[in-house]
Structure formats: C-alpha cells, structure tokens
Write an enzyme that holds these catalytic residues in place. Structure first.
Site, short mmCIF file in Angstrom:
data_model
loop_
_atom_site.label_atom_id
_atom_site.label_comp_id
_atom_site.label_asym_id
_atom_site.label_seq_id
_atom_site.Cartn_x
_atom_site.Cartn_y
_atom_site.Cartn_z
N SER A 148 0.85 -1.19 0.00
CA SER A 148 0.00 0.00 0.00
C SER A 148 0.89 1.24 0.00
O SER A 148 2.03 1.18 0.47
CB SER A 148 -0.86 0.01 1.27
OG SER A 148 -1.54 1.24 1.40
N TYR A 161 -2.62 -0.36 10.66
CA TYR A 161 -2.57 -0.75 9.25
C TYR A 161 -1.25 -0.28 8.61
O TYR A 161 -0.57 -1.03 7.92
CB TYR A 161 -3.77 -0.15 8.53
CG TYR A 161 -3.85 -0.49 7.05
CD1 TYR A 161 -4.09 -1.80 6.64
CD2 TYR A 161 -3.69 0.49 6.07
CE1 TYR A 161 -4.16 -2.12 5.29
CE2 TYR A 161 -3.77 0.18 4.72
CZ TYR A 161 -4.00 -1.13 4.33
OH TYR A 161 -4.07 -1.44 3.00
N1 LIG Z 1 -8.79 -0.95 -1.29
C1 LIG Z 1 -7.78 -0.13 -1.06
O1 LIG Z 1 -7.93 1.10 -1.04
C2 LIG Z 1 -6.39 -0.68 -0.88
C3 LIG Z 1 -5.32 0.24 -0.98
C4 LIG Z 1 -4.03 -0.23 -0.81
C5 LIG Z 1 -3.80 -1.57 -0.53
N2 LIG Z 1 -4.86 -2.43 -0.43
C6 LIG Z 1 -4.57 -3.83 -0.11
O2 LIG Z 1 -5.09 -4.64 -1.14
C7 LIG Z 1 -5.37 -5.95 -0.61
C8 LIG Z 1 -6.75 -6.40 -1.06
O3 LIG Z 1 -7.72 -5.52 -0.52
P1 LIG Z 1 -9.09 -5.14 -1.26
O4 LIG Z 1 -9.12 -3.69 -1.39
O5 LIG Z 1 -9.28 -5.99 -2.45
O6 LIG Z 1 -10.11 -5.52 -0.10
P2 LIG Z 1 -11.39 -6.50 -0.09
O7 LIG Z 1 -12.25 -6.26 -1.26
O8 LIG Z 1 -11.95 -6.34 1.29
O9 LIG Z 1 -10.74 -7.94 -0.23
C9 LIG Z 1 -9.88 -8.44 0.78
C10 LIG Z 1 -9.55 -9.90 0.57
O10 LIG Z 1 -8.73 -10.33 1.67
C11 LIG Z 1 -9.38 -11.39 2.38
N3 LIG Z 1 -9.41 -11.11 3.82
C12 LIG Z 1 -9.94 -10.03 4.44
N4 LIG Z 1 -9.86 -10.17 5.78
C13 LIG Z 1 -9.27 -11.34 6.00
C14 LIG Z 1 -8.91 -12.05 7.19
N5 LIG Z 1 -9.18 -11.56 8.42
N6 LIG Z 1 -8.33 -13.26 7.06
C15 LIG Z 1 -8.08 -13.76 5.83
N7 LIG Z 1 -8.41 -13.15 4.67
C16 LIG Z 1 -8.99 -11.95 4.76
C17 LIG Z 1 -10.80 -11.46 1.86
O11 LIG Z 1 -11.18 -12.82 1.67
P3 LIG Z 1 -12.11 -13.64 2.70
O12 LIG Z 1 -12.82 -12.65 3.57
O13 LIG Z 1 -13.01 -14.44 1.82
O14 LIG Z 1 -11.13 -14.49 3.41
C18 LIG Z 1 -10.78 -10.75 0.50
O15 LIG Z 1 -10.70 -11.65 -0.56
C19 LIG Z 1 -5.19 -5.84 0.90
O16 LIG Z 1 -3.94 -6.36 1.27
C20 LIG Z 1 -5.23 -4.33 1.15
O17 LIG Z 1 -4.52 -3.95 2.30
C21 LIG Z 1 -6.13 -2.01 -0.59
#
Ligand SMILES: NC(=O)c1ccc[n+]([C@@H]2O[C@H](COP(=O)([O-])OP(=O)(O)OC[C@H]3O[C@@H](n4cnc5c(N)ncnc54)[C@H](OP(=O)(O)O)[C@@H]3O)[C@@H](O)[C@H]2O)c1
Length: 268
Positions: A148, A161
């Site tokens: 991130s 985070y």
């Molecule tokens: N969205 C943003 O703005 C953003 C920005 C920078 C970086 N990121 C990073 O991108 C990655 C993906 O995020 P996203 O935005 O796609 O979010 P998302 O739509 O909430 O998806 C998150 C994924 O991670 C899994 N996950 C969530 N909580 C979990 C837990 N407690 N244990 C195991 N698995 C878990 C979920 O699968 P299950 O719940 O089915 O296990 C889901 O498939 C993350 O590492 C996040 O930090 C996101």
C-alpha cells in the site's frame, strides 16, 4: 487504452490469497483471461466457487483452495495440500489483507494481532514456504506482495494498518535482495485508495471514501497492471503516480510535508 496479452502468464499456476473479493478477485480473472491458472485462496468458499464458475464460463481454468482461517497451522496444512496436488507453482500473489482506521488510543489489540497475522505473517509464511520451490527451477517465478502507499506515506488514524504495511514492504525489499541472483522476481504493489469492499470495515462511517472518492482507483485497472508485470523483472508498481511522487517528497522532507499537507493527511 487496452494493452495486449502477457504471454508469459500462459498455463502458469499462480496463487492469489484473498481472491474472493476486490483486487484479488480481479487479478484472478485477469490471470485466467491471459491463459494462466489462478489458484484461488480465501475464507469465503461460496465466493470462490462463484468466481471459479465465472472463470470457467469464460473458458478459463482455475483451482479453489478455501481456508477456514489464516492461522499458521491452517496455512501450513494448505500449502502441503497445494504442493501435493499441483506439483508445480509459478507465482504467488500475497493479496489478502484488511485495515481499520482508528486513532492509536482506540486500537483493539486483538484486532491488531489479527491484522498483523493476515497482512504480514501469512504473507511471509506463504513466501517462505514456496521459496525453495521457486528457486529450484530455472524458469522465471514471481512473488508479488500487494502492499500500500500506506507503507510509504503514513497518515493519521491508521497506525496499525500503516505499521503492518511498512513491515510487508520491508520484508519484500529484503526478499528481493536475498534472491537477486535467482530467476525469482519480487515485486511490491503500493496502491492509493481502490474502490473495493476494503472500506466496509476500514471506514465504517464513509468519511474517508467521501473525501477521496474522486481519485479512487478501479480494481480492474490495478489487476491489469499487476498481471502485465507478471514474470517481468518489475521491482515495484506504484499507483497512482502522483501519490508515489508525494511519498518520495515525504521521504526527502518529512517534517515539511507533515506540516504543509496536514489537511491532505487528515482525510480519515
Ligand atoms: N482498497 C484499497 O484502497 C487498498 C489500498 C491499498 C492496498 N490495499 C490492499 O489490497 C489488498 C486487497 O484488498 P481489497 O481492497 O481488495 O479488499 P477486499 O475487497 O476487502 O478484499 C480483501 C480480501 O482479503 C481477504 N481477507 C480479508 N480479511 C481477512 C482475514 N481476516 N483473514 C483472511 N483473509 C482476509 C478477503 O477474503 P475472505 O474474507 O473471503 O477471506 C478478501 O478476498 C489488501 O492487502 C489491502 O490492504 C487495498
């Protein structure tokens, strides 16, 4: 502009953690569209099966490996199962993760431990477990960690985070140096806000989403960048570019930036 197919992905087996939703889900679809075989990991079996149906409906292939919980024991068991069944894996995308926006005095230590388990320790565990396998083959392999911009540009109300993402970026940078002489590429993906379910938990009252709405990235665009970088020697993907520029300035002039951009940093 549509960019062409990444032929290096063809028939390659690539693990994606957190493939059930958001960025991971889009990366899985994009890998399959490039002829690769995404190995889907997440807790939500139903969502993974639905995704597998969608991929297969588009004449793609994938494998589904649900996991009950991201504990060390469950991950170990799952890795053994994957290795026994798949025999050869070409790539790993550590994507699973979550965040909570709260001030330091509001941190729930149990939730913070879980965040470090998912965002940091699980990613390290998968990378460490597959490393000997990747190093054993001459062909190119790839570990991509979805980190991130929070790892480079720390902002208030996200200390837990931010700390987890700093840890993962540090790990990624060390792993890259330790494997420099090999055919393994190690890439960090440092993203600004992306329009996904991430904010349902992170930003329950929607303040941050409202403040950054106009510059949120689309997960499809992120997935396209990530998949086009697979099996190349890309060091980092930083999106959007102007946030990376801010991160560089922050490293050069931290005190000045914290003062000058206070209102920008206070979007949560
Ligand atoms: N969205 C943003 O703005 C953003 C920005 C920078 C970086 N990121 C990073 O991108 C990655 C993906 O995020 P996203 O935005 O796609 O979010 P998302 O739509 O909430 O998806 C998150 C994924 O991670 C899994 N996950 C969530 N909580 C979990 C837990 N407690 N244990 C195991 N698995 C878990 C979920 O699968 P299950 O719940 O089915 O296990 C889901 O498939 C993350 O590492 C996040 O930090 C996101």
């Amino acid at each position: 502009m549509k960019i062409g197919r990444n032929h290096a992905v063809n028939e390659k087996k690539i693990i994606i953690t957190g493939a059930s939703k958001g960025i991971g889900r889009e990366i899985a679809k994009e890998i399959a569209a490039h002829g690769g075989i995404p190995i889907l990991i997440a807790r939500s079996n139903e969502l993974l099966e639905e995704l597998a149906g969608e991929i297969e409906g588009n004449n793609g292939f994938c494998k589904v490996y649900p996991i009950e919980k991201f504990s060390r024991e469950a991950i170990d068991k799952q890795i053994n199962e994957i290795m026994e069944t798949e025999k050869r894996i070409h790539g790993l995308i550590n994507n699973a993760g979550f965040g909570v926006f709260e001030k330091v005095e509001e941190i729930d230590m149990k939730e913070l431990e879980e965040m470090f388990q998912v965002n940091v320790l699980a990613g390290i565990q998968y990378a460490k477990a597959f490393l000997p396998h990747f190093l054993q083959f001459k062909g190119r392999s790839h570990i991509i960690n979805i980190v991130s911009q929070a790892a480079k540009l720390p902002t208030p109300k996200a200390a837990g985070y931010v700390a987890s993402k700093h840890a993962m970026l540090g790990f990624t940078n060390v792993l890259r140096q330790e494997t420099r002489e090999s055919s393994l590429t190690v890439t960090s993906v440092n993203l600004g806000p992306v329009k996904t379910n991430f904010f349902e938990l992170a930003d329950k009252d929607g303040t941050y989403q409202q403040n950054v709405e106009k510059y949120m990235l689309q997960p499809e665009k992120v997935a396209s960048k990530v998949v086009h970088s697979l099996f190349t020697n890309r060091r980092e993907i930083n999106m959007p570019w102007w946030m990376e520029a801010g991160s560089i300035l922050y490293r050069l002039f931290p005190g000045l930036m914290e003062k000058a951009l206070k209102s920008q940093f206070d979007k949560k």
